[in-house]
Design a protein around this motif. Structure first.
Motif: not given
Lengths: 329, 328
Positions: A132-133, A135-136, A138-140, A142-143, A169, A173, A176-177, B65-66, B69-70, B73, B92-93, B97
């Motif tokens: 579960g963590g 994909p999160i 990925v966002g961190v 990205l940020s 996934e 991601m 690629i970034w 998820g992206a 997470g963003a 933060t 799920e996300q 989450q």
């Protein structure tokens, strides 16, 4: 993918770190062990409300990885997360209070064993959902990239999570970034009862990095030095803008998956064989500590846990009048 | 008065917010050069570049998820799920989450993001590209759910959603994208949690969401010729839900009909109906509270079958006549 078969020479690291910091790492591992043993004891005494997932035997993986990172970096971890949280430098009083569901705990008693976070320290929390963590992260990542800081995020998950779609996934991601993410897989040999050798048809989970065009490395997760080096390399790469790395730390879960696990799926001898590879004893030997010195430090860790328990037990329960707090900002 | 389409209004909001706040960015499938499957982000990549209008692989869990997470933060992401149907791959996300992070961590984390997605039938896209799944999200504490019915509200609600500190599911309707209406040029906010009475009347309260608002208005015009006056209320945000104008209206009219496109069983209409009968309006009811919703079935491909699977103007007219005439 590289299978790091050659164990690093401890003396190189010990000279570099100095004696005191090196002993601090041992103390952290002992604190984790003592926390987990106390958790188990409290459960046996019927003092706990829920279940727990113990990381006994995996202490070097948590402490080595954490030590390779900097203050300001981000952590996301999983349900077997007490060790990562302590390795991150968390306050053991607040952790124990959370574990006991008290108002003084990190999450005011709302999260418990599986959901401890310390947002102020960029510990973005343990996750009860396998994978579960990821994909999160990925966002961190990205940020971090968008804010142009030199932080990295480490997301810790188990071998079971590597079979979730979210893992794939996310690695793609991140690749690629070129995101500054360390995908850190603690392969403790079992996803609940499913052995990794039956769940995955390749030798190393880190081989999966090939599919995403990123480095993958497998290290002995019971060797603190090896873990440290792999995570340090991954962090340097990430900070340099060169993207993510998949690190697989091979270790072993000494206890059952959770408290309801009777461990019918593995043999006692297997557990005993891994217990001989105790990461704490191994690191203490590298530090050239004798048994007495190790036992003294172990006693100190246990004493600290007793203090934390006293704090937690004397802490108030959350007020029922606050039950709906924290759902919405 | 200046008119824009619903899609243009959303785009104008995104452009304004992204100009003023560097923490806001967009992420989704084909939102860059392609401009989004329904054109909402068309041209934004020219102004903001690929670093802020981020095209993703086909990875809906990854998109969610992206965003999470963003948001955790310090950013304020705006994600796009190409069709609401595909949000099933992000569940799920979103449910385990996004909705729970703040609560689980003792109210100490914030997850401010918006996930936009087009819902609804009427395009001939059949069962896997026509879903209306808003009730699922209404059922998850920690999420907010927004469903604008006009270009004006689309622009103002999106701004409110982006600056809200919670995860917001923003449900657009495919058939509304080209509808036009008055939209002020300035940046403005339509606050979350304010129902709007879009037509006043004395005989029957109609609570309608998304595209059903315009269908209810058409029905009201037809019924007015027969002397039946509908009072139409658009909740605009399903979570938080502003019941006050609805309760006040039912006290006045004594009758209530809830209309939505999503299937009836387990739908949002049941929630509104329950809240009406649990309220002080109960004593004023002269008829049962009724729901008019999609049939309990997947959306069919055939044009005629598709048309009959969800409420149309004539269905609202007929249902209103029955309720006001005491025949049910």
């Amino acid at each position: 993918m590289t299978d790091q078969t050659q164990a690093p020479d401890p003396q190189t690291y010990l000279q570099q770190w100095g004696h005191e910091p090196a002993v601090e790492l041992l103390k952290r591992m002992l604190l984790i062990r003592a926390f987990e043993e106390k958790a188990e004891e409290l459960y046996a005494l019927g003092k706990l409300h829920g279940t727990m997932h113990l990381s006994i035997g995996q202490e070097a993986s948590a402490v080595g990885a954490s030590f390779a990172l900097k203050r300001g970096d981000y952590l996301l971890n999983h349900h077997r997360g007490h060790g990562h949280c302590l390795a991150w430098g968390s306050d053991v009083d607040l952790m124990m209070a959370e574990f006991l569901g008290k108002a003084t705990g990190y999450c005011r008693g709302r999260g418990g064993s599986m959901h401890i976070a310390n947002i102020e320290a960029n510990n973005l929390g343990a996750n009860g959902i396998v994978g579960g963590g990821i994909p999160i992260a990925v966002g961190v990542g990205l940020s971090i990239k968008m804010r142009q800081t030199d932080q990295v995020v480490i997301v810790i998950f188990g071998d079971g999570a590597a079979n979730e779609g979210a893992f794939h996934e996310s690695l793609n991601m991140a690749s690629i970034w070129d995101l500054p993410i360390i995908f850190y897989c603690e392969n403790n040999q079992y996803a609940m009862s499913m052995p990794v050798r039956r769940a995955i048809n390749i030798e190393h989970i880190s081989q999966r990095a090939c599919s995403y065009g990123i480095p993958g490395v497998t290290v002995d997760g019971n060797d603190l030095f090896a873990v440290y080096q792999a995570v340090k390399d991954a962090a340097e790469r990430a900070r340099a803008g060169r993207g993510p790395t998949l690190v697989e730390a091979v270790t072993y879960r000494w206890r059952g998956h959770s408290k309801s696990d009777r461990q019918a799926y593995r043999k006692r001898e297997e557990v005993k064989a891994w217990q001989k590879k105790d990461p704490i004893r191994r690191y203490a030997q590298a530090l050239a500590l004798d048994d007495q010195e190790l036992e003294n430090l172990r006693a100190q860790a246990r004493e600290r846990i007793e203090q934390a328990l006293a704090f937690a037990e004397s802490s108030p329960e959350p007020e029922v009048s606050t039950i709906l707090e924290g759902i919405y900002a | 008065m200046r008119e824009l389409s619903y899609a243009e209004a959303l785009r104008e909001c995104l452009r304004q917010v992204m100009r003023e706040d560097p923490d806001v960015f967009m992420i989704g499938e084909d939102i860059g050069v392609y401009g989004g499957a329904f054109g909402v982000s068309a041209g934004l990549i020219d102004e903001f570049g690929p670093d802020r209008i981020i095209d993703t692989p086909i990875s809906e869990a990854g998109i969610a998820g992206a965003c999470i997470g963003a948001a955790l933060t310090g950013m304020r992401p705006v994600g796009e799920i190409q069709f609401m149907d595909f949000v099933t791959l992000s569940m799920e996300q979103l449910v385990l989450q996004a909705a729970k992070i703040r609560f689980m961590f003792g109210g100490k984390a914030r997850v401010p993001f918006v996930l936009r997605m087009p819902a609804g039938s009427g395009t001939g896209a059949a069962a896997q590209h026509s879903e209306s799944l808003e009730a699922w999200f209404v059922h998850v504490p920690g999420l907010k759910v927004v469903m604008p019915s006009t270009p004006h509200d689309a622009k103002g609600l999106l701004r409110a959603a982006i600056y809200d500190d919670n995860p917001v599911i923003f449900v657009e309707h495919k058939l509304l994208y080209k509808t036009r209406g008055h939209v002020p040029e300035d940046a403005y906010t339509v606050p979350l949690g304010e129902s709007k009475t879009v037509r006043e009347g004395k005989d029957l309260t109609v609570v309608a969401t998304s595209i059903m608002v315009s269908r209810a208005l058409e029905a009201a015009d037809l019924l007015a010729e027969e002397g039946i006056e509908l009072e139409i209320i658009d909740p605009r945000t399903l979570v938080p839900l502003d019941m006050e104008p609805i309760v006040a209206s039912v006290k006045k009219t004594g009758r209530a009909l809830v209309v939505h496109e999503a299937v009836k069983t387990g739908g949002f209409g049941g929630e509104v109906a329950s809240r009406i009968v649990e309220s002080e309006a109960f004593d004023y009811l002269e008829a049962p509270v009724r729901r008019l919703a999609g049939l309990d079935m997947p959306i069919p491909y055939n044009r005629t079958l598709e048309y009959h699977a969800v409420p149309q103007v004539e269905n609202i007219v007929a249902e209103a006549r029955r309720l006001v005439g005491g025949v049910y």
